[in-house]
Design a protein around this motif. Structure first.
Motif, PDB file in Angstrom:
ATOM      1  N   CYS A  81      25.148  70.276  50.527  1.00 28.44           N
ATOM      2  CA  CYS A  81      24.665  68.952  50.910  1.00 28.44           C
ATOM      3  C   CYS A  81      23.816  68.350  49.788  1.00 28.44           C
ATOM      4  O   CYS A  81      22.912  69.004  49.267  1.00 28.44           O
ATOM      5  CB  CYS A  81      23.849  69.043  52.190  1.00 28.44           C
ATOM      6  N   CYS A  86      18.198  66.990  51.291  1.00 30.66           N
ATOM      7  CA  CYS A  86      18.648  68.219  50.615  1.00 30.66           C
ATOM      8  C   CYS A  86      18.528  68.066  49.101  1.00 30.66           C
ATOM      9  O   CYS A  86      18.174  69.020  48.409  1.00 30.66           O
ATOM     10  CB  CYS A  86      20.083  68.542  51.019  1.00 30.66           C
ATOM     11  N   CYS A 122      25.498  64.321  53.942  1.00 33.70           N
ATOM     12  CA  CYS A 122      24.520  64.809  54.926  1.00 33.70           C
ATOM     13  C   CYS A 122      25.292  65.624  55.948  1.00 33.70           C
ATOM     14  O   CYS A 122      26.315  65.176  56.452  1.00 33.70           O
ATOM     15  CB  CYS A 122      23.779  63.672  55.618  1.00 33.70           C
ATOM     16  N   CYS A 126      19.180  67.965  58.543  1.00 34.03           N
ATOM     17  CA  CYS A 126      18.194  67.753  57.472  1.00 34.03           C
ATOM     18  C   CYS A 126      16.944  68.615  57.635  1.00 34.03           C
ATOM     19  O   CYS A 126      16.298  68.961  56.644  1.00 34.03           O
ATOM     20  CB  CYS A 126      17.797  66.285  57.398  1.00 34.03           C
TER      21      CYS A 126
HETATM   22  S1  FES Z   1      20.477  65.513  53.865  1.00 30.22           S
HETATM   23 FE1  FES Z   1      21.286  67.498  53.903  1.00 30.22          FE
HETATM   24  S2  FES Z   1      21.597  67.870  55.991  1.00 30.22           S
HETATM   25 FE2  FES Z   1      20.919  65.839  55.918  1.00 30.22          FE
END
Ligand code: FES
Length: 154
Positions: A81, A86, A122, A126
């Motif tokens: 991610c 992330c 994503c 998060c």
């Molecule tokens: S930014 Fe990585 S899981 Fe949402």
């Protein structure tokens, strides 16, 4: 003692399960995808001949649906991610580590067809950032060490 080798999929056997009719195109493509992990140009041609559909029509279906891949895919899929959370927590370093260790860049598959490396925006988890998905499993709070360990088990 020699280990049990899985049987290689056979395109003819897959096609014979269906009557030769255009309405079976998508089901047949799904079976080819499941058996070979991707739809090669040769197999796409064979399926089109079998069900009597022009290659252009099958091509547009295969490129439209995300579940079909026209490129070889690895046995295991790694999704790192790079969404905002992330990314801020080191997702970029995890991608670089995978690229270096596997000898591929994002979007590519290793030569031995074991791993495909992808990046995503994503994964919807998060709170566990940085997150990597290996096949169906989420690795939360991922570090280079935990990711390497996870991949070694594959
Ligand atoms: S930014 Fe990585 S899981 Fe949402």
């Amino acid at each position: 003692m020699e280990g049990h080798k899985p049987k290689k999929p056979n395109i003819d056997t897959l096609m014979e399960k269906y009557p030769r009719h255009a309405q079976h195109l998508i089901s047949l493509l799904q079976d080819v995808q499941a058996a070979f992990n991707y739809i090669s140009p040769e197999n796409l041609n064979l399926v089109c001949d079998y069900v009597g559909v022009p290659i252009t029509q099958a091509w547009s279906i295969a490129t439209f649906y995300k579940s079909f891949s026209l490129e070889p895919k690895g046995e295991h899929e790694i999704k790192v991610c790079l969404g905002t959370t992330c990314h801020l927590k080191g997702g970029g370093r995890l991608v670089e580590c995978c690229e270096r260790d596997l000898g591929v860049t994002r979007g590519q598959t290793t030569e031995d067809l074991r791993f495909t490396l992808e990046t995503v925006n994503c994964l919807g988890t998060c709170a566990m950032a940085p997150v990597v998905m290996v096949d169906e499993d989420y690795l939360g709070g991922a570090t280079i060490r935990t990711l390497k360990k996870r991949l070694e088990k594959k």
